[in-house]
Design an enzyme around this catalytic site. Structure first.
Site, PDB file in Angstrom:
ATOM      1  N   ASP A  45       0.829  -1.210   0.000  1.00 47.06           N
ATOM      2  CA  ASP A  45       0.000   0.000   0.000  1.00 47.06           C
ATOM      3  C   ASP A  45       0.863   1.259   0.000  1.00 47.06           C
ATOM      4  O   ASP A  45       1.984   1.245   0.493  1.00 47.06           O
ATOM      5  CB  ASP A  45      -0.884   0.045   1.247  1.00 47.06           C
ATOM      6  CG  ASP A  45      -1.888  -1.094   1.268  1.00 47.06           C
ATOM      7  OD1 ASP A  45      -2.543  -1.288   2.292  1.00 47.06           O
ATOM      8  OD2 ASP A  45      -2.002  -1.797   0.235  1.00 47.06           O
ATOM      9  N   ASP A  68       2.582   2.145   6.634  1.00 46.55           N
ATOM     10  CA  ASP A  68       2.665   0.713   6.919  1.00 46.55           C
ATOM     11  C   ASP A  68       3.210  -0.047   5.719  1.00 46.55           C
ATOM     12  O   ASP A  68       4.053  -0.932   5.858  1.00 46.55           O
ATOM     13  CB  ASP A  68       1.263   0.170   7.222  1.00 46.55           C
ATOM     14  CG  ASP A  68       1.092  -0.065   8.705  1.00 46.55           C
ATOM     15  OD1 ASP A  68       1.917   0.463   9.475  1.00 46.55           O
ATOM     16  OD2 ASP A  68       0.136  -0.784   9.067  1.00 46.55           O
TER      17      ASP A  68
END
Ligand code: ATP
Ligand code: MG
Ligand code: MG
Length: 672
Positions: A530, A534
């Site tokens: 993504d 994170d």
């Protein structure tokens, strides 16, 4: 016209002839006989089978209509009779092309004394002044078909001819005259032909001419022939909010050299100055002009033209160019005692080539009416001979240039040979005995060449990626949860981690001491996480894992980062993707009008992206950009130290590692 082929003659002959001879129809058979054979007359075949004349009825075919009329004006210019062409696009899909040439002849035609030559030209196939080479020398037209085909496929066409100080007018609908040739009175300061037409929606539906495409066509024509000035005009409403100008005067005395300069603007080239020039063929058989360079990265392009007609499928002139370049470079290599030059092929030299080559020849032969390919056999020899000499001089005259080009081409040849060797270790036979992790969605291609493994974060992203991929070449392995922080984990602990075990199994090449690159099952490994913090962390962990356990794979340039977008910006009729906040602001300004309502959505993760968007922006090799992960030479020695520092003790530095180092170290954009 030949009576034998007229429809009535065929019908009349059919009845008596078939009756006695035809056998009784068998069960399920049909009585298929001469009466079923139709002979189409006049322009009817064009309307019934447009594909044969313009290659279909799609957008390309529609724009081919414009090209036919512009080509006729260009032929008049290249023959030295016109120096100005005006092209005007109106709202309502009306296109006008006007030149200041000789004007289509309007006197009665000797073969059809009741008709003007103009009417014969526009209502009969195979009528024209370019068959004998008397009225034109090196024309793009040769079939006598173009303008009559456009007429047949136009809802309406209006032609004006100014000749001998008199203006004549004629009009047609769907190819049929709706009036007689009219004398519109005396004119001064005007000569030439004007064709105004609107494509027939019965054939093309709602499709419209695109200003950008027509403007580009006019621009390339002006680059191809210095002796013409093309005035481009279109209704400002048709180009609102785009880069295409509503009007422009296109005249380029710099020719292809300037065309190339604008086409590769900003790209780094292997040689500082392009190889460009112009040369006449022996015995006045025509001439060639070219401008060619090589781009350091990414794919190049080669645009070839014959008598100003674009030939996207190449042909004999292109074959001549290839032969001249490959033979020339090999000969130069021999001269330099560079043995490896012998293995250079056209593929190596042309992959990164960027350039144009335009020839003018007498009585060209093309494949079909869309003329996508030149088939004149003599063009190969003419071009090869004329360009070979020139290329040899260029190489000899600037050894710096030539050596660069030679070294660069040899590198590509060696890479090609290496790739072929890899391909010869077939994928399935080498890997059949392997255990593969259950959640791996493998690709179907045998062999390693051209295949990719996408490492994605989590099952939902994995699901999207599986739908977005190309099953033949792209495999997907979803990794669940955070993988171990490999920098601080012991080797034992690493081996116990299920996610990493799956990854190594899927790669097939082992890790650590047992690593063997020859057993790697994919051409590329692509980390696709993504576009958030994170995701960046997971990507950093994976990169660290590869550096530590499979450094050779990284050194060989086989590891990549995908670049998924973070935002989608949408307004009616337009969708663009932004990779971060700054990019979003930039695109909002650049792509949309100030007061336009733009719907901005932020993707929470790849799993939320519709597979089609994921494919378009991130996975499709034709449209995406990948970052290659590599360490520059001086950093390589320090790799483990660097990773310890960034990944070991100080987690706050993790994000910087990927943002800065990954961006500035040796990565390059591939597939671009
Ligand atoms: N703008 C023009 N100025 C002068 N003559 C023209 C012009 N446009 C067409 N003509 C004449 O009409 C003839 C027929 O044109 P048409 O486009 O139908 O066929 P062509 O150009 O000869 O061949 P092709 O089918 O390959 O285009 C030309 O050969 C030329 O003699
Ligand atoms: Mg023509
Ligand atoms: Mg014709």
């Amino acid at each position: 016209m030949n009576d034998l082929f007229s429809r009535n003659a065929a019908k009349g002959a059919a009845k008596p002839a078939t009756k006695p001879a035809s056998p009784a129809p068998v069960a399920g058979g049909s009585d298929y006989s001469a009466k079923d054979i139709e002979v189409l007359e006049g322009l009817e075949p064009v309307r019934r089978r447009p594909g044969m004349y313009i290659g279909g009825t799609d957008d390309n075919a529609l724009h081919h209509l414009a090209a036919e009329i512009i080509d006729n004006a260009m032929d008049e210019a290249v023959a030295g009779h016109a120096d100005r062409i005006e092209v005007t696009l109106e709202v309502g899909n009306w296109l006008t092309v006007r030149d200041n040439g000789r004007g289509i002849p309007v006197d009665p035609h000797p073969k059809f004394p009741k008709l003007s030559a103009l009417e014969v030209i526009l209502t009969t196939l195979h009528s024209g002044g370019k068959f004998s080479g008397k009225a034109y020398d090196t024309s793009g037209g040769l079939h006598g078909v173009g303008s009559s085909v456009v007429n047949a496929l136009a809802e309406r066409m209006e032609v004006e001819v100014a000749r001998d100080r008199t203006l004549f007018g004629h009009a047609f609908e769907q190819g049929k005259p709706v009036q007689k040739l009219k004398n519109l009175g005396a004119v001064h300061n005007r000569r030439g032909t004007q064709v105004r037409f609107k494509p027939d929606p019965e054939i093309f539906g709602k499709q419209l001419f695109q200003a950008a495409r027509l403007h580009r066509l006019c621009r390339s024509k002006a680059y191809l022939y210095k002796g013409v000035e093309i005035r481009w005009n279109c209704d400002p409403k048709l180009v609102e909010g785009t880069d295409t100008p509503a009007s422009a005067t296109l005249h380029f005395p710099g020719g292809l050299r300037d065309f190339l300069a604008t086409s590769i603007e900003g790209r780094a080239t292997v040689v500082p100055q392009p190889w460009a020039g112009e040369v006449g063929f022996a015995e006045g058989a025509g001439r060639a002009e070219w401008a060619i360079t090589w781009v350091e990265q990414g794919d190049g392009f080669l645009s070839t033209y014959a008598n100003t007609i674009p030939t996207p499928q190449g042909g004999t002139h292109e074959a001549g160019l290839r032969a001249a370049l490959v033979k020339g470079l090999r000969a130069y290599g021999e001269l330099k005692k560079e043995r490896r030059a012998a293995s250079v092929t056209a593929e190596d030299l042309f992959g990164g080539l960027a350039g144009m080559c335009s020839v003018f020849i007498r009585e060209p032969q093309f494949q079909g009416q869309t003329k996508d390919k030149l088939t004149s056999p003599e063009a190969a020899r003419l071009v090869e001979n004329a360009l070979r000499d020139h290329f040899d001089h260029w190489l000899a005259g600037d050894p710096g240039n030539a050596d660069n080009l030679l070294a660069w081409t040899i590198e590509r040849a060696e890479e090609r040979i290496r790739r072929r060797e890899q391909k010869e270790t077939p994928r399935k036979s080498a890997t059949r005995k392997l255990r593969l992790p259950g959640k791996l969605a493998d690709c179907s291609r045998e062999g390693v060449d051209g295949t990719e493994l996408f490492l994605v974060e989590g099952d939902s992203a994995g699901g999207s990626a599986k739908q977005a991929r190309d099953r033949e070449t792209q495999a997907v392995l979803p990794l669940r949860g955070k993988i171990l922080n490999v920098a601080s984990a012991s080797a034992d602990k690493l081996r116990q981690n299920q996610e990493l075990r799956d990854l190594i199994e899927a790669l097939g090449c082992g890790a650590g001491d047992r690593f063997d690159l020859a057993r790697l099952r994919y051409g590329r490994i692509v980390i696709m996480t993504d576009a958030d913090v994170d995701g960046a962390h997971i990507a950093a962990l994976l990169m660290t894992f590869f550096y530590k356990e499979l450094p050779e794979l990284v050194r060989q340039g086989r590891l990549f980062l995908a670049q998924p977008p973070l935002f989608r910006l949408q307004a009616p009729g337009k969708t663009v993707y932004a990779k971060d906040d700054a990019d979003r602001e930039r695109l909002l300004k650049k792509e949309f009008k100030a007061n336009q309502k733009v719907d901005v959505s932020r993707f929470k993760g790849l799993g939320e992206m519709p597979p089609a968007s994921l494919k378009e922006t991130t996975m499709d090799p034709k449209r995406r950009t990948l970052l290659r992960v590599m360490l520059p030479a001086e950093e390589r020695a320090r790799t483990s130290e660097l990773i310890e520092a960034l990944m070991g003790r100080r987690p706050e530095l993790r994000f910087r590692f990927i943002q800065e180092n990954a961006a500035k170290l040796d990565e390059e954009s591939v597939d671009a």
